[in-house]
Design a protein around this motif. Structure first.
Motif, PDB file in Angstrom:
ATOM      1  N   ARG A   1      22.098  46.748   2.812  1.00  0.00           N
ATOM      2  CA  ARG A   1      23.423  46.136   2.751  1.00  0.00           C
ATOM      3  C   ARG A   1      24.467  47.089   2.176  1.00  0.00           C
ATOM      4  N   LEU A   2      24.115  47.796   1.121  1.00  0.00           N
ATOM      5  CA  LEU A   2      25.072  48.690   0.479  1.00  0.00           C
ATOM      6  C   LEU A   2      25.401  49.892   1.352  1.00  0.00           C
ATOM      7  N   ALA A   3      24.415  50.348   2.126  1.00  0.00           N
ATOM      8  CA  ALA A   3      24.642  51.514   2.976  1.00  0.00           C
ATOM      9  C   ALA A   3      25.647  51.217   4.080  1.00  0.00           C
ATOM     10  N   ARG A   4      25.835  49.935   4.407  1.00  0.00           N
ATOM     11  CA  ARG A   4      26.805  49.561   5.438  1.00  0.00           C
ATOM     12  C   ARG A   4      28.209  49.414   4.865  1.00  0.00           C
ATOM     13  N   ASP A   5      28.329  49.624   3.564  1.00  0.00           N
ATOM     14  CA  ASP A   5      29.612  49.464   2.885  1.00  0.00           C
ATOM     15  C   ASP A   5      30.240  50.838   2.672  1.00  0.00           C
ATOM     16  N   VAL A   6      31.309  51.110   3.417  1.00  0.00           N
ATOM     17  CA  VAL A   6      31.937  52.425   3.355  1.00  0.00           C
ATOM     18  C   VAL A   6      32.480  52.721   1.961  1.00  0.00           C
ATOM     19  N   GLU A   7      33.056  51.702   1.307  1.00  0.00           N
ATOM     20  CA  GLU A   7      33.614  51.917  -0.031  1.00  0.00           C
ATOM     21  C   GLU A   7      32.521  52.313  -1.019  1.00  0.00           C
ATOM     22  N   PHE A   8      31.364  51.658  -0.916  1.00  0.00           N
ATOM     23  CA  PHE A   8      30.254  51.966  -1.818  1.00  0.00           C
ATOM     24  C   PHE A   8      29.756  53.391  -1.607  1.00  0.00           C
ATOM     25  N   THR A   9      29.530  53.759  -0.339  1.00  0.00           N
ATOM     26  CA  THR A   9      29.003  55.096  -0.060  1.00  0.00           C
ATOM     27  C   THR A   9      29.994  56.183  -0.463  1.00  0.00           C
ATOM     28  N   SER A  10      31.284  55.932  -0.247  1.00  0.00           N
ATOM     29  CA  SER A  10      32.300  56.912  -0.644  1.00  0.00           C
ATOM     30  C   SER A  10      32.300  57.110  -2.154  1.00  0.00           C
ATOM     31  N   ALA A  11      32.215  55.994  -2.882  1.00  0.00           N
ATOM     32  CA  ALA A  11      32.193  56.076  -4.345  1.00  0.00           C
ATOM     33  C   ALA A  11      30.957  56.831  -4.815  1.00  0.00           C
ATOM     34  N   LEU A  12      29.847  56.613  -4.125  1.00  0.00           N
ATOM     35  CA  LEU A  12      28.593  57.267  -4.501  1.00  0.00           C
ATOM     36  C   LEU A  12      28.667  58.770  -4.260  1.00  0.00           C
ATOM     37  N   PHE A  13      29.215  59.170  -3.107  1.00  0.00           N
ATOM     38  CA  PHE A  13      29.337  60.594  -2.798  1.00  0.00           C
ATOM     39  C   PHE A  13      30.257  61.302  -3.783  1.00  0.00           C
ATOM     40  N   ASN A  14      31.417  60.691  -4.010  1.00  0.00           N
ATOM     41  CA  ASN A  14      32.418  61.319  -4.874  1.00  0.00           C
ATOM     42  C   ASN A  14      32.015  61.281  -6.345  1.00  0.00           C
ATOM     43  N   GLY A  15      31.166  60.332  -6.710  1.00  0.00           N
ATOM     44  CA  GLY A  15      30.765  60.194  -8.103  1.00  0.00           C
ATOM     45  C   GLY A  15      29.820  61.277  -8.579  1.00  0.00           C
ATOM     46  N   LYS A  16      29.064  61.857  -7.644  1.00  0.00           N
ATOM     47  CA  LYS A  16      28.139  62.946  -7.966  1.00  0.00           C
ATOM     48  C   LYS A  16      27.155  62.565  -9.065  1.00  0.00           C
ATOM     49  N   VAL A  17      26.451  61.448  -8.847  1.00  0.00           N
ATOM     50  CA  VAL A  17      25.418  61.021  -9.790  1.00  0.00           C
ATOM     51  C   VAL A  17      24.105  60.843  -9.040  1.00  0.00           C
ATOM     52  N   ASP A  18      23.003  60.940  -9.770  1.00  0.00           N
ATOM     53  CA  ASP A  18      21.704  60.663  -9.172  1.00  0.00           C
ATOM     54  C   ASP A  18      21.587  59.162  -8.931  1.00  0.00           C
ATOM     55  N   PHE A  19      20.921  58.793  -7.856  1.00  0.00           N
ATOM     56  CA  PHE A  19      20.742  57.373  -7.585  1.00  0.00           C
ATOM     57  C   PHE A  19      19.383  57.143  -6.936  1.00  0.00           C
ATOM     58  N   ILE A  20      18.946  55.894  -7.003  1.00  0.00           N
ATOM     59  CA  ILE A  20      17.669  55.512  -6.403  1.00  0.00           C
ATOM     60  C   ILE A  20      17.800  54.110  -5.834  1.00  0.00           C
ATOM     61  N   CYS A  21      17.162  53.865  -4.699  1.00  0.00           N
ATOM     62  CA  CYS A  21      17.137  52.538  -4.081  1.00  0.00           C
ATOM     63  C   CYS A  21      15.706  52.015  -4.159  1.00  0.00           C
ATOM     64  N   CYS A  22      15.520  50.854  -4.749  1.00  0.00           N
ATOM     65  CA  CYS A  22      14.173  50.326  -4.970  1.00  0.00           C
ATOM     66  C   CYS A  22      13.397  50.139  -3.670  1.00  0.00           C
ATOM     67  N   ASP A  23      14.082  49.699  -2.607  1.00  0.00           N
ATOM     68  CA  ASP A  23      13.376  49.429  -1.355  1.00  0.00           C
ATOM     69  C   ASP A  23      13.224  50.674  -0.487  1.00  0.00           C
ATOM     70  N   ASN A  24      13.852  51.788  -0.899  1.00  0.00           N
ATOM     71  CA  ASN A  24      13.735  53.038  -0.148  1.00  0.00           C
ATOM     72  C   ASN A  24      13.913  54.213  -1.110  1.00  0.00           C
ATOM     73  N   PRO A  25      12.912  54.461  -1.958  1.00  0.00           N
ATOM     74  CA  PRO A  25      13.034  55.491  -2.999  1.00  0.00           C
ATOM     75  C   PRO A  25      13.271  56.897  -2.461  1.00  0.00           C
TER      76      PRO A  25
ATOM     77  N   LEU B   1      22.201  62.160   2.223  1.00  0.00           N
ATOM     78  CA  LEU B   1      22.301  62.331   3.669  1.00  0.00           C
ATOM     79  C   LEU B   1      21.899  61.038   4.379  1.00  0.00           C
ATOM     80  N   THR B   2      20.837  60.387   3.884  1.00  0.00           N
ATOM     81  CA  THR B   2      20.393  59.119   4.466  1.00  0.00           C
ATOM     82  C   THR B   2      21.498  58.078   4.383  1.00  0.00           C
ATOM     83  N   ILE B   3      22.090  57.964   3.201  1.00  0.00           N
ATOM     84  CA  ILE B   3      23.165  56.998   2.988  1.00  0.00           C
ATOM     85  C   ILE B   3      24.339  57.285   3.913  1.00  0.00           C
ATOM     86  N   GLN B   4      24.694  58.556   4.036  1.00  0.00           N
ATOM     87  CA  GLN B   4      25.848  58.935   4.852  1.00  0.00           C
ATOM     88  C   GLN B   4      25.610  58.606   6.322  1.00  0.00           C
ATOM     89  N   LEU B   5      24.412  58.900   6.818  1.00  0.00           N
ATOM     90  CA  LEU B   5      24.091  58.616   8.215  1.00  0.00           C
ATOM     91  C   LEU B   5      24.128  57.116   8.494  1.00  0.00           C
TER      92      LEU B   5
END
Length: 245
Positions: free
Chosen positions: A79-103, A108-112
């Motif tokens: 759901r979050l990967a389909r949200d452009v605002e979320f992905t943009s914030a994640l890219f620009n934030g430059k922080v490590d992240f993890i997704c529980c259902d897809n560790p 690159l995965t998020i961007q695609l």
């Protein structure tokens, strides 16, 4: 041991207060970080599907993760990967992240996924607009018919697609039907005496639910009672008692 910052999202204020959806996300995050690190902060975005506004909690979560050198963690990627605002914030934030259902997912995965989802949304919008244009053209030419085979007629001089009264008419009828079914359901009626009596004695909804389950009462769907269901039935108590008179 890593430090984690959790980011959750629920769709409505009511859902956020009730814990529906939120609890599932929290459980997934807690299960993932168990033995791997420590949760030092949690941020919850409560939003309405009908009101688009700038999200603030995701930016707070990212800034705090940068400050604490922590990993941002979310429960579900899809759901979050389909949200452009979320992905943009994640890219620009430059922080490590993890997704529980897809560790194994990375930036690159998020961007695609985000690009694909955005293109699909645009394609769906275009198809809907084109389909409506074709239908309206057929209506004007008098060759478009309703599902029952009858010719569509103008309303106030205009041809309108769908229910003339709008979706609200269907929604209102559906809600009324659900309420009536609840009032007339035998399982609910049988539980009402216990609920009303217990509330008069000052018992909490949780204790009443426990009592009903211990006495092997079930809901109209054959499930065990929970405090929310007990509260709903208690509000209808006078109406159901009236039906029994």
């Amino acid at each position: 041991m890593k430090n984690y910052i959790a980011y959750y999202r629920v769709s409505t204020v009511r859902q956020g207060k009730s814990g529906l959806g939120l609890q599932a996300q929290q459980n997934a995050v807690q299960k993932y970080i168990s033995g791997k690190g420590e949760m030092i902060a949690e941020f919850t975005e409560v939003e309405s599907g009908t009101r688009k506004k700038k999200r603030v909690e995701i930016y707070k979560a990212i800034e705090f993760a940068k400050l604490e050198n922590a990993t941002l963690i979310v429960a579900k990627l899809d759901r979050l990967a389909r949200d452009v605002e979320f992905t943009s914030a994640l890219f620009n934030g430059k922080v490590d992240f993890i997704c529980c259902d897809n560790p194994n997912a990375n930036k690159l995965t998020i961007q695609l996924l985000s690009v694909i989802a955005e293109n699909e949304a645009e394609a769906i919008s275009t198809r809907i607009v084109d389909a409506l244009a074709v239908k309206k053209d057929k209506i004007k030419k008098g060759i478009y018919v309703n599902k029952d085979g009858s010719m569509m007629k103008p309303i106030d001089g205009e041809y309108r697609l769908g229910n003339p009264n709008g979706f609200g008419d269907y929604q209102k009828k559906g809600v009324e039907k659900i309420k009536q079914n609840a009032l007339e359901n035998k399982a609910n009626i049988q539980a009402m005496d216990v609920i009303c009596s217990a509330r008069r004695e000052g018992m909490t909804f949780q204790k009443i639910a426990d009592k009903l389950n211990k006495l092997q009462y079930t809901t109209r769907r054959g499930k065990q009672f929970n405090p929310i269901q007990v509260q709903r039935l208690y509000k209808r108590c006078p109406k159901i008692e009236k039906l029994n008179e």
